[in-house]
Design an enzyme around this catalytic site. Structure first.
Site, PDB file in Angstrom:
ATOM      1  N   ASP A   1       1.069  -1.531   0.012  1.00 12.35           N
ATOM      2  CA  ASP A   1      -0.119   0.057  -0.096  1.00 12.35           C
ATOM      3  C   ASP A   1       0.902   1.035   0.274  1.00 12.35           C
ATOM      4  O   ASP A   1       2.121   1.385   0.298  1.00 12.35           O
ATOM      5  CB  ASP A   1      -0.741   0.067   1.020  1.00 12.35           C
ATOM      6  CG  ASP A   1      -1.949   1.072   1.401  1.00 12.35           C
ATOM      7  OD1 ASP A   1      -1.144   2.354   1.481  1.00 12.35           O
ATOM      8  OD2 ASP A   1      -3.224   0.593   1.364  1.00 12.35           O
TER       9      ASP A   1
ATOM     10  N   HIS B   1      -7.515  -5.907   2.586  1.00 14.15           N
ATOM     11  CA  HIS B   1      -5.501  -4.901   3.171  1.00 14.15           C
ATOM     12  C   HIS B   1      -5.310  -6.255   3.724  1.00 14.15           C
ATOM     13  O   HIS B   1      -5.370  -6.856   5.078  1.00 14.15           O
ATOM     14  CB  HIS B   1      -6.267  -3.855   3.969  1.00 14.15           C
ATOM     15  CG  HIS B   1      -6.758  -2.707   3.182  1.00 14.15           C
ATOM     16  ND1 HIS B   1      -5.850  -2.014   3.070  1.00 14.15           N
ATOM     17  CD2 HIS B   1      -8.055  -2.785   2.836  1.00 14.15           C
ATOM     18  CE1 HIS B   1      -6.876  -0.660   2.442  1.00 14.15           C
ATOM     19  NE2 HIS B   1      -7.849  -0.968   2.424  1.00 14.15           N
TER      20      HIS B   1
ATOM     21  N   ASN C   1     -12.517  -2.996   2.240  1.00 12.89           N
ATOM     22  CA  ASN C   1     -14.110  -2.343   2.892  1.00 12.89           C
ATOM     23  C   ASN C   1     -14.684  -2.103   1.074  1.00 12.89           C
ATOM     24  O   ASN C   1     -14.828  -2.559   0.002  1.00 12.89           O
ATOM     25  CB  ASN C   1     -13.070  -0.532   2.607  1.00 12.89           C
ATOM     26  CG  ASN C   1     -12.692  -0.755   4.112  1.00 12.89           C
ATOM     27  OD1 ASN C   1     -13.074  -1.812   4.746  1.00 12.89           O
ATOM     28  ND2 ASN C   1     -11.295   0.245   3.477  1.00 12.89           N
TER      29      ASN C   1
ATOM     30  N   HIS D   1     -10.347  -5.337  -3.171  1.00 14.42           N
ATOM     31  CA  HIS D   1      -8.912  -5.220  -2.011  1.00 14.42           C
ATOM     32  C   HIS D   1      -9.695  -5.643  -0.846  1.00 14.42           C
ATOM     33  O   HIS D   1     -10.174  -5.522  -0.445  1.00 14.42           O
ATOM     34  CB  HIS D   1      -8.036  -4.437  -3.246  1.00 14.42           C
ATOM     35  CG  HIS D   1      -8.573  -3.185  -1.984  1.00 14.42           C
ATOM     36  ND1 HIS D   1      -9.630  -2.579  -2.650  1.00 14.42           N
ATOM     37  CD2 HIS D   1      -8.346  -1.821  -0.993  1.00 14.42           C
ATOM     38  CE1 HIS D   1      -9.989  -1.290  -2.064  1.00 14.42           C
ATOM     39  NE2 HIS D   1      -9.116  -0.888  -0.680  1.00 14.42           N
TER      40      HIS D   1
ATOM     41  N   GLN E   1     -14.221   2.834   1.884  1.00 16.02           N
ATOM     42  CA  GLN E   1     -13.297   2.563   0.012  1.00 16.02           C
ATOM     43  C   GLN E   1     -13.501   3.594  -0.247  1.00 16.02           C
ATOM     44  O   GLN E   1     -14.232   4.477  -1.034  1.00 16.02           O
ATOM     45  CB  GLN E   1     -14.531   1.289  -0.114  1.00 16.02           C
ATOM     46  CG  GLN E   1     -14.051   0.637  -1.485  1.00 16.02           C
ATOM     47  CD  GLN E   1     -14.451  -0.213  -2.601  1.00 16.02           C
ATOM     48  OE1 GLN E   1     -16.037  -0.026  -2.370  1.00 16.02           O
ATOM     49  NE2 GLN E   1     -14.442  -0.480  -3.188  1.00 16.02           N
TER      50      GLN E   1
HETATM   51  P1  AMP Z   1      -9.612   1.367   0.521  1.00 21.03           P
HETATM   52  O1  AMP Z   1     -10.001   2.653   1.146  1.00 21.03           O
HETATM   53  O2  AMP Z   1     -10.604   0.306   1.635  1.00 21.03           O
HETATM   54  O3  AMP Z   1     -10.486   1.186  -1.165  1.00 21.03           O
HETATM   55  O4  AMP Z   1      -8.264   1.460  -0.115  1.00 21.03           O
HETATM   56  C1  AMP Z   1      -7.601   1.886  -1.226  1.00 21.03           C
HETATM   57  C2  AMP Z   1      -5.960   1.576  -0.812  1.00 21.03           C
HETATM   58  O5  AMP Z   1      -5.351   1.546  -1.619  1.00 21.03           O
HETATM   59  C3  AMP Z   1      -5.411   2.846  -0.042  1.00 21.03           C
HETATM   60  O6  AMP Z   1      -5.180   2.244   1.359  1.00 21.03           O
HETATM   61  C4  AMP Z   1      -4.489   3.068  -0.510  1.00 21.03           C
HETATM   62  O7  AMP Z   1      -3.287   4.024   0.201  1.00 21.03           O
HETATM   63  C5  AMP Z   1      -3.903   2.320  -1.316  1.00 21.03           C
HETATM   64  N1  AMP Z   1      -4.005   2.820  -3.022  1.00 21.03           N
HETATM   65  C6  AMP Z   1      -4.309   3.780  -3.664  1.00 21.03           C
HETATM   66  N2  AMP Z   1      -3.836   3.895  -4.152  1.00 21.03           N
HETATM   67  C7  AMP Z   1      -2.365   3.125  -4.240  1.00 21.03           C
HETATM   68  C8  AMP Z   1      -1.341   2.885  -5.027  1.00 21.03           C
HETATM   69  N3  AMP Z   1      -1.087   3.713  -6.616  1.00 21.03           N
HETATM   70  N4  AMP Z   1      -0.414   2.014  -4.940  1.00 21.03           N
HETATM   71  C9  AMP Z   1      -0.322   1.562  -3.963  1.00 21.03           C
HETATM   72  N5  AMP Z   1      -1.902   2.344  -2.851  1.00 21.03           N
HETATM   73  C10 AMP Z   1      -2.665   2.807  -3.047  1.00 21.03           C
END
Ligand code: AMP
Ligand code: ZN
Length: 139
Positions: free
Chosen positions: A32, A103, A88, A101, A95
């Site tokens: 992440d 975590h 999420n 995805h 989300q």
């Molecule tokens: P969510 O809030 O469950 O949708 O999680 C999305 C996650 O994606 C967050 O923890 C972000 O930090 C992560 N994220 C967003 N863009 C990227 C990226 N380019 N590379 C890696 N992680 C990312």
């Protein structure tokens, strides 16, 4: 199947760089970019689907099996003391990227940031609890 506007689809296609820690025909697992802890990773199914409501059961099962294997591997390699698996769905649930995805969040006894997943409790009366149970109980 991909969504042209989706950042995770672009990462899966290699169009946006990522720290990839695992890849097979169904999944890519990346670190992440804004980690909650050292080693915070994301399991991304390669076929675009928005969330738990859209993902097919076979891919969901495979994702959980992979989470199990990676939890063991990451705990050994990172020497963390515990582990959260979080997923999420929809904006109201936190989300922010609308490509399913999971975590993988290693937890450390000596971490400064311990309140990663804290929430306040809600209270429901006995009647409300019974009503919720009745609504959710499988027939
Ligand atoms: P969510 O809030 O469950 O949708 O999680 C999305 C996650 O994606 C967050 O923890 C972000 O930090 C992560 N994220 C967003 N863009 C990227 C990226 N380019 N590379 C890696 N992680 C990312
Ligand atoms: Zn996508």
């Amino acid at each position: 199947m991909r969504d042209e506007a989706c950042i995770f689809c672009k990462i899966i296609a290699g169009e946006i760089p990522s720290y990839t820690i695992y890849e097979d025909e169904d999944f890519k697992v990346i670190l992440d970019v804004n980690p909650a802890s050292k080693g915070h990773a994301l399991i991304l199914p390669k076929h675009h689907c928005a969330d738990i409501y859209e993902i097919d059961e076979d891919t969901a099962s495979k994702a959980m099996r992979l989470a199990k294997r990676l939890a063991l591997h990451m705990t050994k390699q990172l020497e963390c003391d515990g582990f959260n698996i979080l997923q999420n769905n929809h904006e109201v649930a936190g989300q922010t990227v609308f490509h399913f995805h999971m975590h993988l969040i290693p937890r450390y006894q000596n971490a400064k940031n311990k309140d990663i997943l804290m929430w306040n409790h809600e209270t429901f009366s006995a009647e409300e609890m019974a009503e919720i149970r009745d609504r959710l109980k499988s027939k």
